[in-house]
Design an enzyme around this catalytic site. Sequence first.
Site, PDB file in Angstrom:
ATOM      1  N   THR A  35      -6.348   9.964  12.862  1.00  0.00           N
ATOM      2  CA  THR A  35      -5.442  10.391  11.797  1.00  0.00           C
ATOM      3  C   THR A  35      -6.174  11.253  10.755  1.00  0.00           C
ATOM      4  OG1 THR A  35      -5.856   8.326  10.642  1.00  0.00           O
ATOM      5  CG2 THR A  35      -3.882   8.421  12.013  1.00  0.00           C
ATOM      6  N   TYR A 141       0.293  -5.159   8.083  1.00  0.00           N
ATOM      7  CA  TYR A 141      -0.750  -4.346   7.448  1.00  0.00           C
ATOM      8  C   TYR A 141      -1.473  -5.170   6.374  1.00  0.00           C
ATOM      9  CZ  TYR A 141      -2.699  -0.960   4.197  1.00  0.00           C
ATOM     10  OH  TYR A 141      -3.536  -0.296   3.339  1.00  0.00           O
ATOM     11  N   ALA A 283      12.870  -2.242   4.705  1.00  0.00           N
ATOM     12  CA  ALA A 283      12.446  -3.646   4.890  1.00  0.00           C
ATOM     13  C   ALA A 283      11.066  -3.884   4.287  1.00  0.00           C
ATOM     14  CB  ALA A 283      12.430  -3.977   6.375  1.00  0.00           C
ATOM     15  N   GLY A 284      10.923  -5.012   3.633  1.00  0.00           N
ATOM     16  CA  GLY A 284       9.602  -5.437   3.155  1.00  0.00           C
ATOM     17  C   GLY A 284       9.158  -4.801   1.847  1.00  0.00           C
ATOM     18  N   ASP A 285      10.031  -4.046   1.155  1.00  0.00           N
ATOM     19  CA  ASP A 285       9.658  -3.418  -0.113  1.00  0.00           C
ATOM     20  C   ASP A 285       9.822  -4.397  -1.281  1.00  0.00           C
ATOM     21  OD1 ASP A 285       8.839  -0.853   0.518  1.00  0.00           O
ATOM     22  OD2 ASP A 285      10.781   0.094   0.116  1.00  0.00           O
TER      23      ASP A 285
HETATM   24  N1  UDP Z   1      10.655   5.588  -0.884  1.00  0.00           N
HETATM   25  C1  UDP Z   1      11.906   6.171  -0.899  1.00  0.00           C
HETATM   26  N2  UDP Z   1      12.143   7.230  -0.058  1.00  0.00           N
HETATM   27  C2  UDP Z   1      11.199   7.729   0.791  1.00  0.00           C
HETATM   28  C3  UDP Z   1       9.900   7.120   0.790  1.00  0.00           C
HETATM   29  C4  UDP Z   1       9.670   6.046  -0.068  1.00  0.00           C
HETATM   30  O1  UDP Z   1      12.796   5.752  -1.648  1.00  0.00           O
HETATM   31  O2  UDP Z   1      11.498   8.671   1.543  1.00  0.00           O
HETATM   32  C5  UDP Z   1      10.385   4.448  -1.785  1.00  0.00           C
HETATM   33  C6  UDP Z   1       9.944   3.174  -1.078  1.00  0.00           C
HETATM   34  O3  UDP Z   1      11.060   2.452  -0.576  1.00  0.00           O
HETATM   35  C7  UDP Z   1       9.237   2.453  -2.222  1.00  0.00           C
HETATM   36  C8  UDP Z   1       8.586   3.599  -3.011  1.00  0.00           C
HETATM   37  O4  UDP Z   1       9.305   4.782  -2.625  1.00  0.00           O
HETATM   38  O5  UDP Z   1      10.168   1.806  -3.049  1.00  0.00           O
HETATM   39  C9  UDP Z   1       7.128   3.806  -2.701  1.00  0.00           C
HETATM   40  O6  UDP Z   1       6.976   3.867  -1.287  1.00  0.00           O
HETATM   41  P1  UDP Z   1       5.657   4.369  -0.585  1.00  0.00           P
HETATM   42  O7  UDP Z   1       5.871   4.333   0.896  1.00  0.00           O
HETATM   43  O8  UDP Z   1       5.243   5.673  -1.182  1.00  0.00           O
HETATM   44  O9  UDP Z   1       4.546   3.320  -1.025  1.00  0.00           O
HETATM   45  P2  UDP Z   1       4.492   1.702  -0.868  1.00  0.00           P
HETATM   46  O10 UDP Z   1       4.824   1.181  -2.230  1.00  0.00           O
HETATM   47  O11 UDP Z   1       5.431   1.287   0.207  1.00  0.00           O
HETATM   48  O12 UDP Z   1       3.062   1.457  -0.514  1.00  0.00           O
END
Ligand code: UDP
Length: 329
Positions: A35, A141, A283-285
């Site tokens: 990556t 993760y 999911a999982g946020d």
């Molecule tokens: N998010 C969103 N739309 C997108 C990508 C992310 O609304 O296309 C939201 C995601 O659900 C979270 C926040 O942005 O609430 C941050 O997500 P990210 O994947 O950047 O970082 P994470 O906090 O998951 O590590």
Amino acid sequence: MAILVSGGAGYIGSHTVWELCEAGRDVVVADNLQTGFRASVHPKARFYRLDIRDRGALDVLFQAERIDGVIHFAASSQVGESMSDPLKYYDNNLHGTMVLLQAMVGHGVDKIVFSSTAATYGEPERVPILETDRTQPTNTYGETKLAMEHMMSWVSRAHGLRYVALRYFNACGAHPSGLIGEAHDPETHLIPIILQVPGGRREKLSLFGDDYPTPDGTCIRDYIHVSDLAQAHILALDYLMNGGENNVFNLGNGVGFSNKEVVEAARRVTGHLIPTVIAPRRAGDPARLVASSEKARSVLGWAPRYADLETIIATAWAWHKDHPNGYAK
Ligand code: UDP
């Protein structure tokens, strides 16, 4: 003596290698380029294309180089993928770390700084989150990263190795020179996805959920500039070199921004309207993740230089504008 950076061709790894090289440190990078990008590695670093699960290749490196300490980034890091392919995460993150530690112990290298994550906490009990708060990951993760922390702890007891785990919150931004930045495929992170809209690569942003228990209903995150993260790794390594004990530090700005606030800031920076639509929750946020980084400030003397969200986004925008296809020519 050199510093080995595993995963030094990745997003945070390449920025750390950059800071180390610019500070005149001797750096060796190991990366399998699955990556990562060769073009992101500072020209002064010596590069080994290898997989950290390959003990033979690590032995060759440790025999050829005089390694004083390791900064370990090499890992898989997509939450969604970790749920659909958990064994990939156990293999790359846990097995990979195990082989790296075996090689370190075998070659008498006893200091390691490594990437952990806010995902080790899972749904937080309170914010800002302290390092001593409950760790209960809600995805594979985070689970593998927490297990890596535990692995270090047991290996430390048996073999005297010392470690620092850095639990990052939301890494973002790009090197202020504009020479290196974020390039994931597929991209899943909020800020680079938002910037794809003014970049002409996406029509609108899907906001994942607007019914969270937060003031505007969207999730709140703590955004930390990648160069500030890079600096923290160097301070953590120096802390170990000066005899510091095993430790865990959160790295964030200590300020939360909602997804809608991030879009607003990106509108101001880019001058683009950035249309949004509301999509289902992902999911999982967790609703709200904000770090207390007081410990990193007081023990490591770390202080983020890019505390302002618009400045952070401006560095990301400069990179994406100039490199719409990332490192691809
Ligand atoms: N998010 C969103 N739309 C997108 C990508 C992310 O609304 O296309 C939201 C995601 O659900 C979270 C926040 O942005 O609430 C941050 O997500 P990210 O994947 O950047 O970082 P994470 O906090 O998951 O590590």
